[in-house]
Write a protein that holds these residues in place. Structure first.
Motif, mmCIF file in Angstrom:
data_model
loop_
_atom_site.group_PDB
_atom_site.id
_atom_site.type_symbol
_atom_site.label_atom_id
_atom_site.label_comp_id
_atom_site.label_asym_id
_atom_site.label_seq_id
_atom_site.Cartn_x
_atom_site.Cartn_y
_atom_site.Cartn_z
ATOM 1 N N ASN A 18 3.521 8.455 11.091
ATOM 2 C CA ASN A 18 4.276 8.193 9.862
ATOM 3 C C ASN A 18 3.737 9.016 8.701
ATOM 4 O O ASN A 18 4.499 9.643 7.952
ATOM 5 C CB ASN A 18 4.204 6.710 9.506
ATOM 6 C CG ASN A 18 5.119 5.846 10.364
ATOM 7 O OD1 ASN A 18 6.074 6.349 10.967
ATOM 8 N ND2 ASN A 18 4.836 4.562 10.429
ATOM 9 N N GLY A 19 2.415 9.003 8.537
ATOM 10 C CA GLY A 19 1.812 9.750 7.442
ATOM 11 C C GLY A 19 2.043 11.244 7.562
ATOM 12 O O GLY A 19 2.318 11.925 6.568
ATOM 13 N N PHE A 20 1.942 11.768 8.781
ATOM 14 C CA PHE A 20 2.154 13.203 8.996
ATOM 15 C C PHE A 20 3.596 13.590 8.674
ATOM 16 O O PHE A 20 3.848 14.602 7.994
ATOM 17 C CB PHE A 20 1.820 13.563 10.442
ATOM 18 C CG PHE A 20 2.043 15.006 10.785
ATOM 19 C CD1 PHE A 20 1.105 15.973 10.429
ATOM 20 C CD2 PHE A 20 3.194 15.416 11.444
ATOM 21 C CE1 PHE A 20 1.317 17.319 10.730
ATOM 22 C CE2 PHE A 20 3.421 16.742 11.754
ATOM 23 C CZ PHE A 20 2.471 17.702 11.393
ATOM 24 N N LEU A 21 4.542 12.801 9.152
ATOM 25 C CA LEU A 21 5.948 13.118 8.906
ATOM 26 C C LEU A 21 6.277 13.101 7.421
ATOM 27 O O LEU A 21 7.012 13.962 6.916
ATOM 28 C CB LEU A 21 6.847 12.130 9.650
ATOM 29 C CG LEU A 21 6.873 12.232 11.174
ATOM 30 C CD1 LEU A 21 7.718 11.110 11.768
ATOM 31 C CD2 LEU A 21 7.409 13.593 11.613
ATOM 32 N N VAL A 22 5.728 12.114 6.703
ATOM 33 C CA VAL A 22 6.054 11.964 5.282
ATOM 34 C C VAL A 22 5.256 12.935 4.416
ATOM 35 O O VAL A 22 5.820 13.640 3.572
ATOM 36 C CB VAL A 22 5.796 10.507 4.821
ATOM 37 C CG1 VAL A 22 5.986 10.368 3.316
ATOM 38 C CG2 VAL A 22 6.715 9.545 5.556
ATOM 39 N N GLY A 33 -3.423 7.990 4.680
ATOM 40 C CA GLY A 33 -4.267 6.806 4.714
ATOM 41 C C GLY A 33 -3.499 5.532 4.421
ATOM 42 O O GLY A 33 -3.757 4.478 5.029
ATOM 43 N N SER A 34 -2.549 5.601 3.499
ATOM 44 C CA SER A 34 -1.768 4.402 3.166
ATOM 45 C C SER A 34 -0.917 3.962 4.348
ATOM 46 O O SER A 34 -0.766 2.758 4.604
ATOM 47 C CB SER A 34 -0.892 4.662 1.932
ATOM 48 O OG SER A 34 0.128 5.599 2.214
ATOM 49 N N TYR A 35 -0.357 4.920 5.095
ATOM 50 C CA TYR A 35 0.435 4.556 6.273
ATOM 51 C C TYR A 35 -0.456 4.046 7.408
ATOM 52 O O TYR A 35 -0.030 3.181 8.191
ATOM 53 C CB TYR A 35 1.277 5.750 6.742
ATOM 54 C CG TYR A 35 2.497 5.964 5.878
ATOM 55 C CD1 TYR A 35 3.662 5.229 6.078
ATOM 56 C CD2 TYR A 35 2.487 6.891 4.837
ATOM 57 C CE1 TYR A 35 4.777 5.411 5.281
ATOM 58 C CE2 TYR A 35 3.590 7.081 4.029
ATOM 59 C CZ TYR A 35 4.735 6.337 4.254
ATOM 60 O OH TYR A 35 5.832 6.510 3.451
ATOM 61 N N LEU A 36 -1.672 4.562 7.496
ATOM 62 C CA LEU A 36 -2.622 4.041 8.477
ATOM 63 C C LEU A 36 -2.961 2.580 8.184
ATOM 64 O O LEU A 36 -2.963 1.734 9.087
ATOM 65 C CB LEU A 36 -3.902 4.880 8.459
ATOM 66 C CG LEU A 36 -3.928 6.154 9.300
ATOM 67 C CD1 LEU A 36 -5.196 6.953 9.017
ATOM 68 C CD2 LEU A 36 -3.842 5.816 10.779
ATOM 69 N N ILE A 37 -3.254 2.297 6.931
ATOM 70 C CA ILE A 37 -3.570 0.915 6.535
ATOM 71 C C ILE A 37 -2.379 0.007 6.800
ATOM 72 O O ILE A 37 -2.536 -1.117 7.305
ATOM 73 C CB ILE A 37 -3.971 0.871 5.048
ATOM 74 C CG1 ILE A 37 -5.313 1.578 4.844
ATOM 75 C CG2 ILE A 37 -4.048 -0.572 4.552
ATOM 76 C CD1 ILE A 37 -5.711 1.729 3.390
ATOM 77 N N ALA A 38 -1.172 0.484 6.474
ATOM 78 C CA ALA A 38 0.029 -0.324 6.685
ATOM 79 C C ALA A 38 0.203 -0.670 8.165
ATOM 80 O O ALA A 38 0.522 -1.815 8.516
ATOM 81 C CB ALA A 38 1.261 0.411 6.164
ATOM 82 N N ALA A 39 -0.015 0.300 9.036
ATOM 83 C CA ALA A 39 0.157 0.061 10.469
ATOM 84 C C ALA A 39 -0.895 -0.914 11.000
ATOM 85 O O ALA A 39 -0.589 -1.820 11.785
ATOM 86 C CB ALA A 39 0.091 1.381 11.233
ATOM 87 N N LEU A 40 -2.150 -0.750 10.576
ATOM 88 C CA LEU A 40 -3.215 -1.631 11.047
ATOM 89 C C LEU A 40 -3.013 -3.066 10.557
ATOM 90 O O LEU A 40 -3.193 -4.029 11.317
ATOM 91 C CB LEU A 40 -4.572 -1.099 10.589
ATOM 92 C CG LEU A 40 -5.057 0.173 11.293
ATOM 93 C CD1 LEU A 40 -6.299 0.736 10.590
ATOM 94 C CD2 LEU A 40 -5.372 -0.111 12.758
ATOM 95 N N PHE A 66 0.825 -1.198 0.000
ATOM 96 C CA PHE A 66 0.000 0.000 0.000
ATOM 97 C C PHE A 66 0.865 1.256 0.000
ATOM 98 O O PHE A 66 0.546 2.251 -0.660
ATOM 99 C CB PHE A 66 -0.923 0.017 1.225
ATOM 100 C CG PHE A 66 -2.283 -0.569 0.973
ATOM 101 C CD1 PHE A 66 -3.295 0.210 0.453
ATOM 102 C CD2 PHE A 66 -2.537 -1.897 1.267
ATOM 103 C CE1 PHE A 66 -4.556 -0.324 0.217
ATOM 104 C CE2 PHE A 66 -3.789 -2.449 1.035
ATOM 105 C CZ PHE A 66 -4.809 -1.658 0.505
ATOM 106 N N VAL A 67 1.965 1.219 0.746
ATOM 107 C CA VAL A 67 2.844 2.380 0.851
ATOM 108 C C VAL A 67 3.759 2.488 -0.363
ATOM 109 O O VAL A 67 3.931 3.573 -0.933
ATOM 110 C CB VAL A 67 3.672 2.303 2.148
ATOM 111 C CG1 VAL A 67 4.621 3.495 2.251
ATOM 112 C CG2 VAL A 67 2.757 2.260 3.369
ATOM 113 N N VAL A 68 4.345 1.365 -0.762
ATOM 114 C CA VAL A 68 5.282 1.372 -1.885
ATOM 115 C C VAL A 68 4.580 1.778 -3.179
ATOM 116 O O VAL A 68 5.166 2.462 -4.029
ATOM 117 C CB VAL A 68 5.949 -0.012 -2.037
ATOM 118 C CG1 VAL A 68 6.807 -0.075 -3.300
ATOM 119 C CG2 VAL A 68 6.802 -0.322 -0.815
ATOM 120 N N LEU A 69 3.328 1.391 -3.333
ATOM 121 C CA LEU A 69 2.580 1.747 -4.538
ATOM 122 C C LEU A 69 2.507 3.252 -4.719
ATOM 123 O O LEU A 69 2.464 3.757 -5.843
ATOM 124 C CB LEU A 69 1.162 1.155 -4.461
ATOM 125 C CG LEU A 69 0.399 1.006 -5.769
ATOM 126 C CD1 LEU A 69 1.082 -0.002 -6.696
ATOM 127 C CD2 LEU A 69 -1.038 0.558 -5.496
#
Length: 338
Positions: free
Chosen positions: A120-124, A225-232, A70-73
Motif C-alpha cells: 500500500n505504501g509503495f503504491l501510494v 510507515g503510516s500504511y505499515l502501522i495501519a496494516a499491523l 494514522f493514514v488520514v492524518l
C-alpha cells in the motif's frame, strides 16, 4: 445586501468557533445525549452489563479507527483495513489447524500485514497511485488470494485454551482485556503523534505537503510507515474480533461494517479528511459514539437493512461536517495546490 452579509458573517463565526474546538469535546456531548436518549427509550440500555458489552465491542473498532487515523492524518485513506482484520484471523486459525504453534501462526498473520502495508505504501508514496484506488485493489486481492491459496474451511473456531481467546475474556486491573488493549494502543499512538518526529511529519505532510517536502522531510518513508502501522493495527483488531466472537468465517468482504464504523469514528471524531488535523480523544469519542448507535439499534431489534442505513447516514453526516469545517478550497490554498 447588508442582511446577506450579516448571515454570511454569522455562518463564518459559528464555523470558526466549532473549528477551534477539539471535535472530541463535541462528540462527548453527543455521547451524553445518546446515553440519555437510550436510557429513556430502551430498557436495559444503561445497565452495567450492556455498557460492558459496548466497551468490548468498541475495542476492535477503536483499534481500526486509530489505524485509519494514522493514514488520514497524512492525507491518505486505507480501504484495506477491514480485509486485513478478517484475513489476520483466517490465516492464524488456518495455520493452527495445520499444526502450527499459536505464536508462529500469529507471526505469519503479522507478516501478511507487513507485506500489505509495504505494498500500500509503495503504491501510494512511490508509484503515485491514488490511495483510494490502491487500497481498494489490495484489500480485494488480499481477501481473494488468501481464500484461494490458503484457506481450506468455511468456518474456523478458536480453541478455548488458546491465548487469543483470552483477549476477549477476563480483565486486566479490573478493565476488560480487549478494552485494556485499546487503551494501550491509544497511549502508544498518542506518544507517537505528540513526541516523535514521525508523528510530527505525518501532521506536516497532511497540513502542507509542499512545505514538508521543501524542509527535506522523508515524506515517502513516513507515508509508507503510516500504511505499515495501519496494516499491523488492523491485524491486531482482527485478533480482538476473533477472541470476542470465538470464530472466523470466510464469507466476509473487504467493505465490512468494521471498515465503515472505523472510518465514521475517525471523521466524526475530528480527523479531517483534508489531513493534518485530529486528536486521539476525538477518535476514541467517535468510536464510543458509533458503538452506542450500533448497540441501541440492536437492542431495538432493527433489521440489518435499517442498521446499515443508519450507519451510512452517520458516515455521510460526518463527511459533510468535515467538509463544512474544513472546506476543500481553503485546505488546497494552504497546501499551495491551486
Amino acid at each position: 445586501m447588508t442582511a446577506l452579509l450579516e448571515r454570511r458573517l454569522t455562518r463564518t463565526t459559528v464555523r470558526s468557533r466549532l473549528e477551534a474546538l477539539d471535535q472530541g469535546t463535541l462528540v462527548i456531548g453527543l455521547i451524553v445525549a445518546m446515553l440519555i436518549l437510550g436510557g429513556l427509550t430502551t430498557q436495559g440500555f444503561l445497565t452495567t452489563g450492556n455498557l460492558s458489552v459496548v466497551l468490548r465491542f468498541s475495542a476492535a473498532i477503536g483499534v481500526v479507527a486509530i489505524a485509519q487515523a494514522f493514514v488520514v492524518l497524512g492525507r491518505g485513506v486505507d480501504l484495506s483495513v477491514g480485509a486485513m482484520a478478517l484475513v489476520a484471523g483466517q490465516v492464524t486459525l488456518e495455520l493452527m489447524s495445520r499444526g502450527w504453534s499459536e505464536l508462529a501462526a500469529v507471526g505469519a498473520a503479522l507478516g501478511v500485514a507487513l507485506i500489505l502495508g509495504l505494498v500500500n505504501g509503495f503504491l501510494v508514496a512511490v508509484v503515485g497511485v491514488p490511495a483510494l484506488l490502491a487500497t481498494l485493489g489490495t484489500g480485494q486481492l488480499l481477501l481473494g488470494g488468501i481464500k484461494v491459496g490458503l484457506l481450506q474451511s468455511n468456518l474456523y473456531s478458536v480453541a478455548p485454551d488458546a491465548f487469543l481467546r483470552r483477549l476477549g475474556m477476563g480483565s486486566v486491573l479490573g478493565i476488560p482485556t480487549a478494552v485494556f488493549c485499546l487503551l494501550v494502543v491509544i497511549a502508544l499512538s498518542w506518544f507517537c503523534w505528540s513526541y516523535t518526529s514521525f508523528g510530527r511529519l505525518i501532521r506536516a505532510i497532511g497540513d502542507n505537503p509542499d512545505t514538508a517536502w521543501q524542509m527535506g522531510g522523508p515524506m515517502r518513508r513516513v507515508q509508507i510507515g503510516s500504511y505499515l502501522i495501519a496494516a499491523l493495527l488492523s491485524a491486531f483488531a482482527g485478533f480482538l474480533i476473533m477472541a470476542r466472537e470465538g470464530s472466523v468465517t470466510t464469507t466476509g468482504a473487504a467493505f465490512s461494517p468494521l471498515l465503515f464504523a472505523a472510518l465514521t469514528a475517525v471523521v466524526i471524531g475530528g480527523v479531517s479528511l483534508s489531513g493534518g488535523r485530529g486528536s486521539l480523544l476525538g477518535v476514541a469519542a467517535g468510536t464510543i459514539f458509533i458503538s452506542l448507535i450500533v448497540n441501541l439499534l440492536t437492542l431495538n431489534s432493527l433489521s440489518p437493512a435499517l442498521q446499515d442505513l443508519a450507519n451510512a447516514l452517520t458516515l455521510v453526516v460526518a463527511i459533510v461536517l468535515d467538509a463544512w469545517l474544513h472546506p476543500r478550497d481553503e485546505e488546497t490554498a494552504k497546501s499551495g495546490d491551486l
